[in-house]
Enzyme design. Structure first.
Site, short mmCIF file in Angstrom:
data_model
loop_
_atom_site.label_atom_id
_atom_site.label_comp_id
_atom_site.label_asym_id
_atom_site.label_seq_id
_atom_site.Cartn_x
_atom_site.Cartn_y
_atom_site.Cartn_z
N ILE A 174 -17.17 41.19 22.73
CA ILE A 174 -15.91 42.31 22.37
C ILE A 174 -16.84 43.29 21.72
O ILE A 174 -16.71 44.55 21.83
CB ILE A 174 -14.69 41.84 22.20
CG1 ILE A 174 -14.27 40.89 23.10
CG2 ILE A 174 -13.73 42.87 21.80
CD1 ILE A 174 -13.01 39.96 22.42
N ASN B 173 -10.25 27.26 18.19
CA ASN B 173 -10.99 27.29 16.91
C ASN B 173 -9.95 27.23 15.73
O ASN B 173 -8.71 27.39 16.08
CB ASN B 173 -12.12 27.99 16.81
CG ASN B 173 -11.58 29.55 16.67
OD1 ASN B 173 -10.82 30.08 15.84
ND2 ASN B 173 -11.94 30.48 17.86
N ASP C 59 -17.25 31.77 21.88
CA ASP C 59 -18.38 32.30 22.78
C ASP C 59 -18.47 31.75 23.96
O ASP C 59 -19.17 32.65 24.98
CB ASP C 59 -19.64 31.83 21.88
CG ASP C 59 -19.83 32.55 20.46
OD1 ASP C 59 -19.54 33.95 20.35
OD2 ASP C 59 -19.87 32.05 19.50
O1 PMT Z 1 -8.37 33.89 10.67
P1 PMT Z 1 -8.45 33.24 9.29
O2 PMT Z 1 -8.05 31.83 9.22
O3 PMT Z 1 -7.99 34.41 8.18
O4 PMT Z 1 -10.17 33.19 9.22
C1 PMT Z 1 -10.93 34.19 9.07
C2 PMT Z 1 -12.24 34.34 9.51
C3 PMT Z 1 -12.96 33.26 9.19
C4 PMT Z 1 -12.04 34.19 11.20
C5 PMT Z 1 -12.88 35.94 9.68
O5 PMT Z 1 -13.22 35.88 8.31
C6 PMT Z 1 -14.15 35.86 10.48
O6 PMT Z 1 -15.25 35.31 9.79
N1 PMT Z 1 -14.09 36.42 11.78
C7 PMT Z 1 -15.42 36.32 12.46
C8 PMT Z 1 -15.34 34.94 13.40
C9 PMT Z 1 -16.61 35.04 14.20
O7 PMT Z 1 -16.27 34.81 15.41
O8 PMT Z 1 -17.65 35.11 13.72
P2 PMT Z 1 -19.03 35.36 14.77
O9 PMT Z 1 -20.02 35.26 13.84
O10 PMT Z 1 -19.27 34.23 15.77
O11 PMT Z 1 -18.87 36.73 15.35
C10 PMT Z 1 -19.45 37.85 14.90
C11 PMT Z 1 -18.48 39.01 15.19
O12 PMT Z 1 -18.69 39.11 16.80
C12 PMT Z 1 -17.17 38.98 14.76
O13 PMT Z 1 -16.77 40.16 14.60
C13 PMT Z 1 -16.43 38.74 16.07
O14 PMT Z 1 -15.13 38.91 16.19
C14 PMT Z 1 -17.32 39.08 17.18
N2 PMT Z 1 -17.28 38.51 18.58
C15 PMT Z 1 -17.79 37.33 18.75
C16 PMT Z 1 -17.81 36.59 19.83
C17 PMT Z 1 -17.38 37.34 20.90
N3 PMT Z 1 -17.35 36.78 22.17
N4 PMT Z 1 -16.85 38.55 20.89
C18 PMT Z 1 -16.77 39.04 19.66
O15 PMT Z 1 -16.41 40.32 19.39
#
Ligand code: PMT
Length: 415
Positions: free
Chosen positions: A314, A217, A285
């Site tokens: 995670i 991504n 994901d």
């Molecule tokens: O890296 P940059 O270019 O600076 O951009 C920053 C960012 C947009 C990546 C950052 O600000 C951000 O939003 N990070 C989270 C991205 C994300 O995957 O969001 P999510 O809504 O899909 O996931 C929610 C949370 O679960 C996040 O804390 C993610 O780290 C965590 N997660 C998600 C999936 C997974 N399998 N394990 C996780 O721990």
């Protein structure tokens, strides 16, 4: 320009290596001493080709240390004492050769030995030909030193003594003085997170399809790396688990580099226990089910279908890790609509204490850009932060975390 009054009484050990810029170090000594700092100097053999020991001695009004084996130097002041009796070690000019020896941990002359033996912070002012500076070897050495906490001022762009143009000119003496003042100013900032351990995730994950292809991504790691640096600046002992990015390791952090979500989970579990965990990584994901050991080939038939399977979550795993759970778990939420509403639900679903919600709709450049506009969602409400640089988001989040621990120290509860 920083307040130079902070330099009064500070002890600087100045290492002068061999480069045409060494003449500027004489000016540097004068400017530092004018501001009340004391300067002890080590002059390398190559450095003495460019400035005389006598000039350095006259300006420092002290012994110029040159020889690791000199009986006089050793009896007056051993290299260990020399390297410890300073508040800051400044290497100016820092040549490609000395940076390489520092990175390799060599101790083949007095300068390298003192730099290896010191337990004090080190600031380098690189000076060399532009090609030498841009060479991957020098860049790798500098990145390694930065990861170990060595800070840097310059080099600047400009015409060089060798007739080329580009980055490689040593910073001007007053820029170095300013960087030294900035170092001491930063040191005097309180360290409210001293004694706290923090885990931060950052960047994307790469999920392999076959030995040469992967699903990824657009995360650059800028936000997560900035958070790791900001927590370290407040005194936390930070482990950063970073997916593949093009960024240098942030200063003062222990960094574990991983590629896939499963590797990220293993590295995060290994970093526990911590007091704080911030999950800024954009973790895939899904990963490909039945990963191919061989490169998938076009065989003239229909393209291969990729079957996906879910990756471990995670954040949810660590938030639910019982006795190992960090006291404060902060997730991120990347949303493309109804940002706060979806993020609130995510906070509850994943079991984190706080969630930082950001809008990643097309056109926002939240992924990859330098700025971010976030909402901090806690049990007791939502704070809408204005758009600002990712560094500013990181330091505001680090300050909020520090305030939380300051408050919970007395109240013993999570807001
Ligand atoms: O890296 P940059 O270019 O600076 O951009 C920053 C960012 C947009 C990546 C950052 O600000 C951000 O939003 N990070 C989270 C991205 C994300 O995957 O969001 P999510 O809504 O899909 O996931 C929610 C949370 O679960 C996040 O804390 C993610 O780290 C965590 N997660 C998600 C999936 C997974 N399998 N394990 C996780 O721990």
């Amino acid at each position: 320009m920083h307040d130079h009054a902070i330099l009064a009484g500070k002890r600087i050990l100045l290492v002068i290596a061999g480069g045409i810029a060494a003449y500027k170090s004489l000016e540097l000594i004068r400017r530092l001493r004018e501001r009340g700092a004391s300067v002890r100097a080590i002059l390398t053999k190559a450095g003495a080709q460019f400035v005389t020991p006598l000039s350095v001695q006259a300006l420092t009004e002290g012994t110029v240390y040159q020889d690791l084996w000199s009986l006089t130097d050793e009896s007056e002041m051993g290299h260990i004492r020399l390297s410890r009796e300073a508040d800051l070690v400044v290497v100016a000019p820092a040549t490609a050769n000395l940076l390489a020896r520092m990175a390799a941990g060599m101790a083949d002359d007095l300068a390298a030995t003192a730099l290896l033996a010191t337990d004090k912070p080190v600031l380098v002012a690189p000076a060399m030909n532009v090609r030498m500076w841009l060479h991957p070897a020098t860049q790798a050495n500098m990145a390694l030193l930065a990861a170990r906490g060595v800070t840097r001022v310059g080099p600047n762009d400009g015409d060089m003594a060798c007739g080329e143009f580009g980055p490689g000119r040593m910073a001007e003496p007053m820029e170095i003085v300013d960087a030294i003042a900035a170092h001491f100013a930063a040191q005097s900032v309180p360290k409210p997170l001293a004694g706290k351990r923090a885990l931060v995730t950052s960047g994307p994950t790469h999920e392999p399809i076959d030995p040469v292809r992967y699903i990824a991504n657009r995360s650059s790691g800028k936000q997560g790396h900035a958070i790791a640096a900001a927590l370290a600046a407040l005194g936390a002992e930070v482990t950063l688990v970073a997916g593949p990015t093009r960024l240098p390791d942030p200063p003062g952090c222990a960094v574990t580099h991983i590629e896939s979500a499963r590797e990220m989970l293993t590295a995060c579990m290994a970093a526990l226990p911590t007091d704080i965990a911030v999950f800024a990584a954009a973790v895939a994901d899904w990963r490909v089910k039945g990963l191919s050991e061989r490169k998938l080939k076009k065989d003239g038939n229909a393209p291969p279908a990729l079957e996906l399977t879910e990756n471990p979550d995670i954040l949810a795993t660590i938030a639910g890790s019982g006795a190992l759970r960090p006291a404060l778990v902060v997730g991120f939420a990347a949303e493309t609509g109804d940002v706060v509403e979806y993020a609130r639900a995510k906070r509850a679903r994943k079991g984190c204490d706080w969630i930082v919600a950001n809008d990643v709709s097309p056109g926002t450049t939240t992924f990859g850009g330098d700025d971010n506009a976030v909402h901090l969602i806690r049990a007791d409400g939502v704070e809408d932060w204005p758009r600002m640089g990712k560094d500013a988001v990181a330091s505001r989040l680090a300050d909020t975390i520090a305030a939380h621990f300051g408050a919970t120290h007395f109240q013993g509860k999570t807001p």
